[in-house]
Design an enzyme around this catalytic site. Structure first.
Site, PDB file in Angstrom:
ATOM      1  N   ASP A 102       1.357  -1.417  -0.398  1.00 55.81           N
ATOM      2  CA  ASP A 102       0.407   0.040  -0.183  1.00 55.81           C
ATOM      3  C   ASP A 102       0.745   1.371  -0.358  1.00 55.81           C
ATOM      4  OD1 ASP A 102      -1.847   1.656  -0.350  1.00 55.81           O
ATOM      5  OD2 ASP A 102      -3.148   1.055   1.349  1.00 55.81           O
TER       6      ASP A 102
HETATM    7  C1  BGC Z   1      -4.745   3.262   0.304  1.00 53.64           C
HETATM    8  C2  BGC Z   1      -5.435   2.067  -1.078  1.00 53.64           C
HETATM    9  C3  BGC Z   1      -5.159   3.078  -2.209  1.00 53.64           C
HETATM   10  C4  BGC Z   1      -3.426   3.772  -2.277  1.00 53.64           C
HETATM   11  C5  BGC Z   1      -3.351   4.017  -3.655  1.00 53.64           C
HETATM   12  C6  BGC Z   1      -3.905   4.046   0.107  1.00 53.64           C
HETATM   13  O1  BGC Z   1      -3.487   4.643   0.444  1.00 53.64           O
HETATM   14  O2  BGC Z   1      -4.805   2.416   1.351  1.00 53.64           O
HETATM   15  O3  BGC Z   1      -6.926   1.058  -1.042  1.00 53.64           O
HETATM   16  O4  BGC Z   1      -5.359   2.419  -3.385  1.00 53.64           O
HETATM   17  O5  BGC Z   1      -3.940   4.849  -1.764  1.00 53.64           O
HETATM   18  O6  BGC Z   1      -4.429   5.383  -4.038  1.00 53.64           O
END
Ligand code: BGC
Length: 721
Positions: free
Chosen positions: A264
């Site tokens: 993530d």
């Molecule tokens: C979130 C994810 C997301 C990623 C990319 C993160 O802050 O937890 O769910 O896919 O950002 O945008």
């Protein structure tokens, strides 16, 4: 059919010896820096920055996300495939969660449809639309089981149930992957954030992990998902983005997952904050060796790992495996053949029709009682008459932004049909529709109440559209109180005090506390955030052109103090007994929820009868079919979601009181009866035994078939060795 063709195509590509060979020889030609470059994923701001373009040219980039538009992605892809030494194409990711520009209901709302085919259809359409704008990889579906409505990300998943969550996960993977790659996230346990506080630690036993949190991921893997995203949270002290048990033992060894794992956003660097790594390089080593192949946004793999590989503190084989997983994904996606993947978006009319249909299927009727006395007393408040004067009130009644909900990527307010517009479009010219906003979503001022009260006084019925802002759920949107924000509760009470019957239409991304409304308002309609067709779909239901059929995918508590509250809990040694103080309950509120999992009303009524099982005894390899006769006892055609729950009555480990194991949507004409078959594969009644292995134990199983998790007919069968 398309689905089969696609997976066949993928399989053929994977199996082509030429392709596999050429990937091997490609890997052999890569420098260590180029290898680490493939593991590097960065966010763009709409388009690639000059530095990111240079990284692509230097072979130090595996993919970009948040590049918007085929021209922008094409421009940097061209650099990667024509100017870099090895000409390896880039992945282009985006959070296409519930639509690209055509926004469908939030996933929690869509889960309320109990219709995986609907979820597959919206995911397919969203993927196709995204692909037309240069995206080849989405960070969805989010499949985190969530039992705590304080946690804002509950909006992004399918609620609290592993079975429903698994079906929705697989359906969405199939839907997305007809056009783009999917990423099932967040692996794993993120939804168990303590106290519902975003990014918080979790305490999850291995048994609960395997029985509750992991099944939707397994379903996505079985459906062929291309990638997984490792979560932010720790699990009993071990962060998910540096957790070899999750990303290697379970995912790769047990489940045989052959795709890749992406971290993530900066979750690799955050291993330092978690306190399991003392430096960036150590964080990178921990994540990569645990099985996290691609580093989103930390730039640690590409910047800090080469020295560790050269000094043998990270084996080259670990790097090579991660790189091969990324290259194989790019091959499987067809990027080496067709890096630009030009696609055509579905026609707008088709997207709107789908959005309206699925939005209609996602609306849950929570309450619908008669108002008035005497002769008028027996008609429920809904559906509304198209000829009576209607007051439409509330901060969300004519709001074009919020129905898009959280994570609406390229969704635009101008595309949204509001509830007021939907109602106006539905009634004949002669019907008066009076609008008053009353208050803003989080207002503290009550100055607008007078106009709202005046509007209600003129009308036969007042439709109050209340709830949350779209960004009050989703990421970083935990709430510690679950009432209506601002002065909306007071607005509701002021309008109800006029005596005009009130229909409360809710827009929100989580269960709310609805005690006052449930006791005082005759009709309550839960619409979640429905997307671009919110207003039309809501009006379809309010006027009865669509008979509501959705069911809650998550329990609605009475008060916050009951949280976490979910249906598939265990019995305890002292199950609640109102006549015995020393049993598991509260002294100030009931233990039961306000609205149980699986609950939802219709404009017709259904009765259940004659539940029978195909066998009284069965072995673990058998299937027992439950058959129940469902009758539409009302005067309208309607769709019932027939739900089957099972309880393992005596086992070596205490088992939940009920677990959903099957359901079916059944449409019946007034007076019509149908015998509905619901098969139970006995092998699916497994749990994690004392030895921590899955087991189906012999013994009695109680089967419940009914309209929700709190009601139903019962029967039993015995599982024999
Ligand atoms: C979130 C994810 C997301 C990623 C990319 C993160 O802050 O937890 O769910 O896919 O950002 O945008």
């Amino acid at each position: 059919m398309l689905r089969i063709c696609n997976s066949l195509l993928f399989a053929v590509l994977l199996a082509t010896p030429m392709a596999a060979q050429s990937l091997d020889s490609l890997l052999a030609r890569m420098t260590l820096e180029e290898k680490l470059g493939q593991l590097n994923l960065l966010s763009a701001n709409g388009r690639a920055s000059p530095q990111q373009i240079q990284l692509a040219r230097d072979g130090k980039l595996g993919g970009l996300f948040n590049v918007i538009g085929a021209e922008n992605s094409g421009a940097v892809q061209r650099v990667a495939v024509t100017e870099s030494r090895l000409k390896i194409p880039l992945l282009f990711g985006l959070d296409v969660i519930h639509g690209y520009r055509a926004i469908f209901p939030i996933p929690l709302g869509e889960a309320a449809s109990f219709d995986p085919d609907a979820a597959e259809a919206t995911a397919r359409a969203a993927g196709q639309e995204a692909a037309a704008f240069g995206i080849n990889w989405t960070y969805a579906p989010m499949v985190d089981i969530a039992r705590d409505p304080r946690w804002g990300r509950i909006a992004e998943g399918s609620g609290e149930d592993p079975y429903l969550g698994s079906l929705m996960a697989a359906a969405r993977v199939r839907g997305f992957q007809q056009n783009i790659f999917a990423t099932v996230k967040h692996f794993a346990g993120y939804g168990a954030a303590e106290a519902g506080r975003e990014y918080n630690e979790t305490e999850i036993s291995q048994r609960t992990m395997r029985e509750v949190y992991l099944p939707p991921f397994k379903a996505a893997v079985d459906a062929g998902v291309a990638s997984l995203m490792s979560a932010f949270n720790d699990i009993s002290g071990v962060p998910a983005s540096g957790n070899a048990w999750l990303t290697d033992t379970v995912l790769r060894r047990e489940w045989g997952f052959s795709g890749f794992v992406v971290s993530d956003w900066t979750s690799v660097a955050e291993l330092i904050n978690h306190g399991v790594a003392g430096s960036q390089a150590e964080a990178g080593r921990r994540a990569l060796t645990a099985g996290v192949d691609m580093d989103m946004q930390s730039s640690i793999y590409v910047d800090s790992l080469a020295a560790l590989v050269r000094s043998n503190r990270i084996p080259m084989a670990v790097v090579d495996s991660a790189v091969m997983r990324i290259l194989r994904a790019k091959l499987r996606l067809g990027l080496f053949r067709d890096p630009y993947r030009a696609r055509t978006a579905p026609p707008n009319t088709e997207l709107r029709a789908l959005a309206r249909r699925v939005a209609g299927e996602s609306i849950v009727l929570l309450k619908n009682e008669p108002v008035g006395r005497g002769a008028a007393c027996c008609a429920p408040t809904l559906p509304l008459s198209k000829s009576a004067t209607i007051a439409v009130i509330g901060p969300l009644a004519d709001n074009k932004e919020e129905p898009l909900g959280p994570w609406h990527t390229q969704g635009r307010a101008e595309d949204v049909v509001t509830v007021l517009q939907g109602i106006k479009a539905k009634v004949p010219a002669g019907t008066q529709v009076v609008y008053a906003q009353g208050a803003g979503i989080e207002d503290t001022a009550t100055a607008g109440f007078a106009a709202a009260v005046a509007a209600a006084r003129q009308a036969k019925v007042a439709v109050l559209v209340l709830g949350e802002r779209g960004d009050m759920s989703g990421e970083a949107a935990s709430r510690a109180s679950l009432g209506l924000p601002g002065v909306q509760q007071q607005l509701l009470e002021a309008v109800a005090a006029t005596g005009t019957p009130v229909v409360l239409v809710l827009m929100n991304g989580r269960p709310l506390i609805l005690e006052w409304a449930s006791d005082h308002v005759p009709a309550i309609v839960e619409t979640w955030f429905l997307g671009i067709e919110a207003g039309n779909a809501t009006a379809d239901v309010l006027f009865g052109d669509v008979n509501p059929s959705a069911r809650l995918p998550v329990t609605f508590p009475r008060v916050l103090g009951q949280v976490p509250i979910y249906y598939n809990r265990r019995n305890t040694g002292r199950p609640p007994d109102p006549n015995n103080k020393y049993t598991s309950k509260y002294i100030d509120v009931p233990v039961t929820p306000r609205y149980p999992f699986g609950f939802g009303l219709s404009y017709t009524t259904f009765s259940y009868g004659n539940l029978r099982l195909s066998a009284a005894r069965a072995r673990a390899r058998d299937t027992v079919t439950a058959t129940v006769t469902v009758t539409n006892t009302g005067s309208r055609e309607g769709t019932e979601v027939v739900q089957l729950y099972v309880r393992d009555e005596v086992a070596s480990v205490s088992r939940p009181l009920r677990e959903l194991k099957a359901f079916r949507r059944v449409t019946l004409k007034p007076g019509e009866s149908k015998a509905i078959d619901l098969p139970i594969a006995v092998k699916d009644l497994w749990f994690i035994g004392l030895d921590m292995k899955p087991v189906v134990e012999p013994g009695m199983f109680r089967v419940y078939v009914g309209p929700n998790s709190a009601e139903g007919q019962e029967a039993t069968f015995e599982c024999i060795p």
